[in-house]
Write a protein that holds these residues in place. Sequence first.
Motif, short mmCIF file in Angstrom:
data_model
loop_
_atom_site.label_atom_id
_atom_site.label_comp_id
_atom_site.label_asym_id
_atom_site.label_seq_id
_atom_site.Cartn_x
_atom_site.Cartn_y
_atom_site.Cartn_z
N TRP C 84 33.13 46.85 34.59
CA TRP C 84 34.51 47.12 33.71
C TRP C 84 35.27 48.40 34.21
O TRP C 84 34.45 49.60 34.67
CB TRP C 84 34.04 47.17 32.34
CG TRP C 84 35.01 47.60 31.50
CD1 TRP C 84 36.09 47.09 31.03
CD2 TRP C 84 35.49 48.86 30.90
NE1 TRP C 84 37.13 47.76 30.21
CE2 TRP C 84 36.57 48.84 30.08
CE3 TRP C 84 34.67 50.12 30.75
CZ2 TRP C 84 37.13 49.93 29.07
CZ3 TRP C 84 34.94 51.23 30.05
CH2 TRP C 84 36.21 51.20 29.38
N CYS C 89 41.55 48.95 32.71
CA CYS C 89 41.80 48.39 31.15
C CYS C 89 42.65 49.14 30.19
O CYS C 89 43.06 50.21 30.25
CB CYS C 89 40.16 48.57 30.48
SG CYS C 89 40.31 47.96 28.89
N THR C 90 43.42 48.32 29.55
CA THR C 90 44.75 48.79 28.95
C THR C 90 44.11 48.69 27.31
O THR C 90 44.84 49.28 26.61
CB THR C 90 45.87 47.86 28.87
OG1 THR C 90 45.44 46.75 28.69
CG2 THR C 90 46.44 47.98 30.32
N GLY C 91 42.96 48.45 26.98
CA GLY C 91 42.60 48.11 25.78
C GLY C 91 43.28 47.23 24.91
O GLY C 91 43.35 47.11 23.66
N CYS C 92 43.56 46.09 25.53
CA CYS C 92 44.42 44.98 24.65
C CYS C 92 43.38 44.26 23.78
O CYS C 92 43.98 43.42 23.04
CB CYS C 92 45.09 44.11 25.73
SG CYS C 92 44.06 43.34 26.89
N ALA C 93 42.30 44.12 24.36
CA ALA C 93 41.04 43.60 23.32
C ALA C 93 41.32 41.80 23.39
O ALA C 93 40.95 41.30 22.61
CB ALA C 93 40.97 44.12 22.00
N SER C 94 41.99 41.48 24.49
CA SER C 94 42.00 40.13 24.60
C SER C 94 40.68 39.50 24.93
O SER C 94 40.53 38.35 24.48
CB SER C 94 42.72 39.84 25.99
OG SER C 94 44.15 40.12 25.84
N CYS C 95 39.69 40.31 25.78
CA CYS C 95 38.44 39.89 26.10
C CYS C 95 37.56 39.72 24.67
O CYS C 95 36.89 38.74 24.21
CB CYS C 95 37.61 40.68 26.95
SG CYS C 95 37.99 42.47 26.36
N ILE C 106 35.83 46.74 20.55
CA ILE C 106 36.74 47.70 21.15
C ILE C 106 37.21 48.72 20.01
O ILE C 106 37.68 47.98 19.18
CB ILE C 106 37.76 46.91 21.99
CG1 ILE C 106 36.99 46.12 23.18
CG2 ILE C 106 38.75 48.11 22.54
CD1 ILE C 106 37.87 45.55 23.93
N PHE C 126 33.72 50.79 23.82
CA PHE C 126 33.69 49.54 24.42
C PHE C 126 32.36 49.08 24.54
O PHE C 126 31.71 49.39 25.47
CB PHE C 126 34.24 49.69 25.67
CG PHE C 126 34.82 48.45 26.44
CD1 PHE C 126 36.14 47.90 26.46
CD2 PHE C 126 33.88 47.46 26.92
CE1 PHE C 126 36.67 46.65 26.94
CE2 PHE C 126 34.51 46.21 27.48
CZ PHE C 126 35.70 45.83 27.45
N CYS C 143 40.89 38.23 30.55
CA CYS C 143 41.49 39.81 30.59
C CYS C 143 42.63 39.52 31.65
O CYS C 143 42.78 39.21 32.72
CB CYS C 143 40.38 40.45 31.24
SG CYS C 143 40.97 42.18 31.81
N PRO C 144 43.62 39.94 30.98
CA PRO C 144 45.14 39.84 31.86
C PRO C 144 44.97 41.07 33.07
O PRO C 144 45.96 40.72 33.73
CB PRO C 144 46.19 39.97 30.75
CG PRO C 144 45.59 40.79 29.73
CD PRO C 144 44.00 40.75 29.77
N TYR C 145 44.25 42.04 33.15
CA TYR C 145 44.52 43.07 33.92
C TYR C 145 43.47 43.05 34.91
O TYR C 145 43.30 44.03 35.67
CB TYR C 145 44.69 44.50 33.31
CG TYR C 145 45.68 44.34 32.26
CD1 TYR C 145 47.12 44.56 32.85
CD2 TYR C 145 45.62 44.20 31.06
CE1 TYR C 145 48.10 44.41 31.92
CE2 TYR C 145 46.68 44.27 30.15
CZ TYR C 145 48.12 44.43 30.70
OH TYR C 145 48.95 44.12 29.77
N ALA C 147 40.45 43.79 34.41
CA ALA C 147 39.39 45.10 34.32
C ALA C 147 38.15 44.57 34.06
O ALA C 147 37.11 45.55 34.27
CB ALA C 147 40.06 45.72 33.23
N LEU C 148 37.79 43.42 33.62
CA LEU C 148 36.44 43.06 33.06
C LEU C 148 36.12 42.00 34.28
O LEU C 148 36.76 41.11 34.58
CB LEU C 148 36.63 42.40 31.82
CG LEU C 148 35.14 42.30 31.33
CD1 LEU C 148 34.33 43.75 31.05
CD2 LEU C 148 35.32 41.72 29.73
S1 SF4 Z 1 41.05 42.17 27.98
FE1 SF4 Z 1 40.81 43.19 30.05
S2 SF4 Z 1 42.23 45.05 29.50
FE2 SF4 Z 1 41.87 43.82 27.61
S3 SF4 Z 1 40.49 45.34 26.51
FE3 SF4 Z 1 39.42 43.60 27.64
S4 SF4 Z 1 38.67 44.69 29.61
FE4 SF4 Z 1 40.35 45.67 28.80
#
Ligand code: SF4
Lengths: 415, 367, 222
Positions: C84, C89-95, C106, C126, C143-145, C147-148
Amino acid sequence: MMEIEILRSGFDFLGIYGFFDGFMPDNLDWLVFLITSVILAMVIINALVISTALLTWFERRMLGRFQSRLGPNRWGPFGLLQPIADLVKLLTKEDTIPEGADKPVFTLAPIVFLVPALIVFAVIPLHGSSFLGRLNIGLIFVIAITSVNTLAIFMAGWSSLNKYAMFGAMRAVAMLVSYEIPMGISVVGVAIAAQTLGLSNVVLAQDIPFILVMPLGFLVFITAASAEMSRTPFDLIESDSELGAGYHTEYSGAKFALLQLTEFMAPVIVAALVTTLFLSGWRGYGPIPGPVWFIIKTFVVLFGFVWIRASWPRLRVDQIMSLAWKGLLPLSIVNLFVIAVEVFIFNPGEAGLSTRDLLIMTGINWSITIIALIVIFNVMGQSKLKRPEPVALPLANMYANTTVSKKATDLAEAD
Amino acid sequence: MSINTQPVTINLGPQHPSTHGVFRLRVTFDGEQVIDVEPVFGYLHRGTEKLAEERNYVQIVTLTDRLDYVAAMTNNLAYVRAVESLAGISVPDRGMYLRVISAELQRIASHLIATGFLLDELGAFHTPLIYCFRERERILELFEMLCGARITVSYMRPGGVFQDAPIDFWPRLDDFLSSMPGYLDELEGLITENEVVLARTRDMGILSAQDAIDASITGPVLRATGVQWDLRKAEPHEVYDRLDFDVPIGSVGDTYDRYYVRVQEMRQSLRIVQQCVEQIEPGPVRSETPYFIRPDAVDTYVGTESPKGELGFYIVSDGGISPYRMHIRAPSFINLTTLRDLLVGWKMADLIVIFGSIDIVVGEVDR
Amino acid sequence: MYGLGLAKGLVVTAKNLVLPSRMMTIQYPDRKVGLLGLSKATDTSLVDLIRKDPVNVFKALLGIADVKTSLPQHPRFRGEEFNWYEQRCTGCASCAKYCPLGIIEIVTSESGDQMQEGQKYHLDKFDIDIGRCMFCGLCVEACPYDALHMGSGFEEGKYRRQDLVIDKRQLVSAKKKPSTWFRPQLSNKNYDPHKGKNVKWDSAGRHEKPSLQQQQDKWAKR
Ligand code: SF4
Ligand code: SF4
């Protein structure tokens, strides 16, 4: 005394006895006798247990290699200390007795199982005059003692009050008793050809190994013997896919160790017996000493057992019984009859059969063996192997006009 | 003279080496003879159908991995096909080919397990089983390359597969395809003509074609009775209509036929994969699908030929992001319906073997 | 027929006995070697080996010397130890939303830092409970970015369940060897997590790293 006369014929016993007798007062003869027996027993038991431990290692390594695995290789060089690790593990386990079990019988069964196995080994001649090899009723002794394990297995199965164990025990009794008959008869063939009942003398009579002289007897003996020690394809006593563990389902700890020890001891004993009866025992060629030949031959037979265990599935209980009564019993009787007639014709007298006689017998016996085997195979249902060609049943027409093209059938033929 | 005997009732399982997991058979024996059988199951019930109601359509893919856990790929395939038909999602060509390749590889793996365990139940001391597992291992390695996991693959998604196969997958697959027929021959050499196997399997546990159809039995068990019914041919899905393959059938419907049909099916699957490798072309593997699929409020049933038989998913949607109700037609479960008729009258050893030849997986029976 | 089928079976097993290519066992985590195997594994000549390491030579002669081994794995292997990147990570919490088991926790708060790349949430927490994770990888897919990422290891045995919850601190300090699962940018580069070096956050993403000029154009001169 009669017994002492029999025992005296063993060189080793006599040797040890004489050694102690030399510096003991005469009226302590019984003590000398006792000491000698204990020493001899210790030698035999240790030899047998160590070779059994070696066998467990050998069997597991070989099985592993047959199954394209490695087998135990972690503990000690090449995993040689694995039996010790197993033993320590088994002895440190809790020794449970199920509630409602018949406790005395339950406890006694492993011992009754073990002791005959140990006793049998005493009469097997490792070389000319080892242990009690010259016991003049060796063959009868072996046959008599080995049948005790039926009782032990039944005791174990009955007393543990477990249905699986009971199933195993019932199967054991039926099977072991049936297979004793062909085994005994094939051994009689050996006795007639060798003109003796002593195991040492049987070996001395084998100018040509009896496996060549009487292949039919060998086949019957080895089949019956592998049933006697319940190994593949006759391992239905503890058939692990059906009964879990069979008669020793409820055993654990030291008792289980004893049962397992005996079970692994059986192949060693049978291999030693086969070596003695059919592979001309300690006799060999070149400068290699007799006992070494004996051990080599024994391990060849053991390798055969392991090979078969790795390759074949198991027969069903009624098939095993019909194999004994319809297959092996006639074969063994044919074998006995042929040998008896031949010996009667050659009429060797005191000297035993000469090499020339044995060669002639070999020729006759091989042809009879092949004929007998073909006949028995046909009687035992060779004809049932034919099967009808598969025909697609009506439901298949649902897509009869779709894809299976000519190309597909061509491809299938090319395959 | 007559001896007073009484029948014995034994619980085969749930802890038993040959019940393919936590399955329980209450068997009444008269001596060695089976006189009554009552299957008891539910020990591995995880409520898959209920769990599916609170997960979205993609998340359920992970649940289907755990139905028939030795054939996760075909479970994935059956499920995503149902979702695609529910939501009207199309699949690109390459995606379909990849699906067929992985599903057929999985069929080989599953049949290998069925064969190996059948032989184990016949009493062969694990040797055929380990040979089978050795070959299955190579399939699992291929799966690891495809999707990073070996058993719980979660490879397929509604609309295709999650990602294209890596480049080093193809040489490994070729290697597998060229050596596998030889290994199959070897395995057959160990089993097919072995007299002990023949004595134990020929004419044992015969299931007639009519009984099989009446009990809606599918898969190799049905085909062993001589009915040439295979959903891959009957209702060609994916790219099966572009592939040449035969549907092997048996002649008697006994244990041996069930074994032999599986062996032949493995060869056919190899043929299918071979053709797929020749026909596959570059392109996208997954159509553009939203993360959260919202089908209309309709219901659908789609059946797919899994290694065990017809694996069907019935999904009712209420327009939300997760199914309103999902029902799984598990072939293992339905193939068990004639169990009692198959087993009664045989010996204990046959019971184990006939039961094994049906090839159930308890994860699918109990769901 | 006439027992020939049985004989055929014996031939097959014998073939598997003698052909070493049929071996299926991979010894792990260490492998027993003989003398030659030892010199091959340690890459020293036999003479050097005897001079330098007589103890191991003696062990090898007895057959109890061992050499460390690792399991062959494809770079796409979905392993434990999630990778990670806090920077991405933007903290969008998609994951967290997409995880079928809901085991990603998160907690975010607003933050004013990192203005240069746009405002983003500050991640207070996290946590991934890998004790319950089934490594399906749906979180990575969501995860759209980028990051994970899935990890590449699997030796994560712990004595207590709560140790299996990986928190933010552990995730930040963990080795960055992401699996190439669902990360075509990594598999296109033929990156192998079992051999390669740690992957920096700016090369782990699917997007090209912007040059300094681009960054200034986009953010500083606004
Ligand atoms: S989906 Fe990706 S960017 Fe969004 S909180 Fe999870 S790890 Fe971070
Ligand atoms: S791998 Fe699957 S189970 Fe594990 S955290 Fe990600 S989404 Fe959840």
